[in-house]
Design an enzyme around this catalytic site. Structure first.
Site: not given
Length: 697
Positions: A63, A104, A107, A127
């Site tokens: 992210a 991310g 993911e 994370e």
């Protein structure tokens, strides 16, 4: 479609390429066109399969954390919306992973039906290192591919795994043999030809069904994964989310994961850990070192001293790929030093973290000598000799005579004046302090001490080399103890008085442990050896009533089985000792001290508040360039809890006005300079300022 997302066709396969330099972070300006490209591919009857690839050096690195706390972070399409769209596609979607697929990025890949990786790729969900958990399905999808036990270990550690390990675990389906994108397209075509079914990860159950029937194996994995994460919220939340993936339906577990994520991202611990993430990168920016400066070449390193510190420093450089020559005064000293190095590598082999071949390769990078002339071809020479100015200056005088022009001469001093050391040479511009922390082959912090005449390219070289050997470097100025040890002196100043006035070693250590420190100051003293501080005090003409008495009785800490605590044979567990309590009471009587109950709050105020005060003085004197540099020093070198963001970040959360008020109270009560509020601290408290919001110097 946009500057960030392009779509090409290879037959019936739509190849969607993402290009958001430098690391393809999932910024909103990337998510939006990607969502539209996926919708278009879904609705195009001529498209039978999809490959998601990335331009540049890496797949999606994660992210865009600069968006955290801003409207863009949750703006539609969010990452969870992207993952839901991918998972709902009626045609196979393949992620083509090169470089790193982290957070991310992984993911998003997990929401694809399949994953093909380059052989050099790494994948992971880091994370937790930002005080978070994967918030877009990572904790719910990964267990369905690798099993909940492996998933909780990966997610709680946050450490990435390489492509071969990812293939073995089930994270990826294939490793590309040649060109990654071409192989991913071929893989997609083969899956189209198979005719399916293309089962999304959310619908796979075989890896979590055993744990659903019996959670005991999973709970054991959770206990092991969270064993060293005391005081941190994110690791426990990660484990909870993975447990939900096992015990709850997919959509409910996904909803719970998002709730946990939002709670963490808004919490103090995550803000603290995100602060440290950016602080580490900010520390690389050194005032006076412009972009035009180039580092010097370092191909060979010399280390003077084969003791605990010298051996650890040498191991750090060898581990980083450098050949190292170790100099000692005798072959016997070299034999002892190399025996310790061999033993340390042997421990790594026994633990499985190093192969015998790797150990042999590293040992082969060492050479040994008792002759200074053998260091003449080194590009960087570090002394790790006795912490005494006369000894240091003698070493640097000898180095000045034999080192080649342009060689960097470094001192591993913990306290001494680097400018005075540099003045003993004819090349002060080449002299720098490199303060490693013991054990040097383990501890990440490296204080780079900038002398008055240290050249900018020497500083840049030190920063570059530090990162290559896996250290976290922070440039500091010259003063007694630099940043870390100077603040440690302020933190420790009241230790003996607290004992004399009524506190016990175990009470003070418990206050520190409850705060989040790995251990308290007295347990730490026993671990390091009380005789070290004793010798240092004697050399400076100083005394410590209790510490000196313990050492005079031969109580040096763990190595003698007695210090502030007792230690049973073979154990490192401190046991309170009635004899120490008796000694403290005797010393209090000798000094006419009326002992009383000491509160935990008072212990905090008289130990941590002076430390903050000293940090403010360090900033006033420009010994540190910015408050965040101090936070990096303390979280990486002294065990300050990362969940509190370092001492200067924590001071903001504690309240600067409160700290100043209590410092003034204790200054009035004791008259001690350690409590006199620094001008900067007082001004910031009056103005409502904050260290974490203060601009770089």
């Amino acid at each position: 479609m946009s500057d960030y997302v392009t779509v090409a066709r290879d037959g019936a396969i739509a190849v969607i390429t993402l290009d958001n330099p430098p690391v393809n972070a999932l910024s909103h300006h990337l998510r939006e066109p990607l969502f539209k490209a996926l919708e278009a591919a879904r609705d195009d009857a001529a498209v039978e399969g999809i490959v998601i690839a990335c331009a540049g050096r890496t797949f999606i690195s994660g992210a865009d954390i600069t968006e955290f706390g801003t409207p863009k972070a949750l703006a539609s399409p969010s990452l969870p919306e992207l993952c839901a769209l991918l998972e709902s596609l009626p045609k196979p979607a393949v992620a083509a992973i090169h470089g790193t697929a982290l957070g991310g990025g992984l993911e998003l890949a997990l929401a694809c039906h399949y994953r093909v990786a380059d052989k050099g790729a790494k994948v992971g969900l880091p994370e937790v290192k930002l005080g978070l958990l994967p918030g877009a399905g990572g904790t719910v999808r990964l267990p369905r591919l690798v099993g909940p036990e492996k998933a909780v270990a990966m997610i709680v550690s946050g450490n990435p795994i390489n492509a071969s390990a990812a293939l073995e675990a089930g994270v990826v389906d294939a490793i590309a043999a040649g060109d990654l994108t071409a192989d991913a397209i071929a893989f997609a075509k083969a899956r189209v030809a198979d005719g399916g079914p293309h089962v999304p990860v959310r619908d796979r159950d075989d890896k979590i069904a055993p744990a659903r029937a019996d959670l005991s194996g999973f709970e054991a994995a959770v206990k092991e994964a969270t064993r060293k994460t005391r005081g941190l919220e994110a690791p426990l939340a990660c484990a909870t989310a993975v447990r939900n993936a096992v015990t709850l339906p997919f959509d409910e577990a996904l909803k719970k994961e998002r709730e946990l994520f939002i709670g963490l991202v808004n919490g103090v611990q995550s803000r603290a850990q995100r602060h440290l993430f950016f602080a580490e990168r900010e520390a690389a920016k050194v005032p006076g070192v412009s972009k035009e400066v180039q580092p010097r070449a370092v191909k060979k390193v010399g280390v003077i001293g084969a003791g605990t510190m010298g051996g650890g420093i040498a191991m750090s450089f060898v581990n980083g790929g450098y050949p190292v020559t170790i100099l000692e005064m005798s072959d016997e000293a070299l034999d002892r030093g190399f025996a310790t190095i061999d033993k340390n590598y042997g421990i790594s082999v026994s633990r499985g973290s190093l192969s015998e071949e790797a150990k042999a390769e590293r040992m082969g990078r060492f050479s040994r000598t008792t002759n200074y002339a053998d260091l003449a071809d080194c590009d960087l020479i570090i002394e790790a000799v006795f912490e005494e100015m006369g000894v240091k200056k003698e070493v640097f005088g000898r180095l000045d005579a034999i080192a080649k022009p342009g060689a960097i001469l470094a001192s591993n001093t913990s306290y001494l004046d680097v400018d005075e050391i540099a003045a003993s040479t004819g090349r002060p511009q080449d002299v720098v302090g490199l303060h490693f922390f013991s054990p040097a082959n383990v501890m990440r912090l490296l204080e780079i001490v900038r002398g008055d005449k240290t050249a900018p390219d020497v500083l840049l070289t030190a920063l570059t080399v530090a990162r290559k050997i896996g250290k976290v470097p922070v440039v500091v100025g010259v003063c007694h103890g630099f940043v870390g040890n100077r603040m440690l002196g302020a933190r420790s100043a009241e230790g003996e008085d607290l004992l004399l006035e009524g506190a016990s070693p175990e009470q003070i250590d418990k206050v520190f442990a409850d705060f989040g420190w790995p251990m308290g100051p007295f347990a730490m003293g026993d671990l390091a050896g009380l005789d070290i501080g004793w010798r240092n005090r004697k050399s400076l003409g100083k005394t410590a009533a209790i510490g000196d008495a313990l050492c005079e009785a031969g109580r040096f800490g763990q190595k003698t089985g007695k210090g502030f605590y007792l230690y049973e044979q073979g154990s490192r567990k401190p046991i309170p000792d009635p004899e120490v309590a008796k000694l403290i009471e005797e010393k209090a009587r000798e000094r006419g001290v009326n002992r009383r109950d000491i509160s935990d709050d008072e212990i905090t105020e008289r130990t941590l508040y002076p430390m903050i005060n000293e940090g403010a003085r360090i900033l006033e004197e420009k010994i540190a360039a910015r408050p965040s540099d101090i936070d990096i020093v303390w979280t990486n070198g002294y065990g300050f809890p990362i969940g509190k963001g370092g001492p200067m970040f924590w001071a903001d959360t504690e309240g600067l006005r409160k700290i100043v008020e209590r410092l003034e109270y204790w200054h009035g009560k004791t008259g001690k300079d350690v409590f006199k509020p620094a001008a900067l601290l007082k001004q910031m408290a009056e103005d409502g300022g904050s260290f974490s919001g203060r601009p770089a110097a």
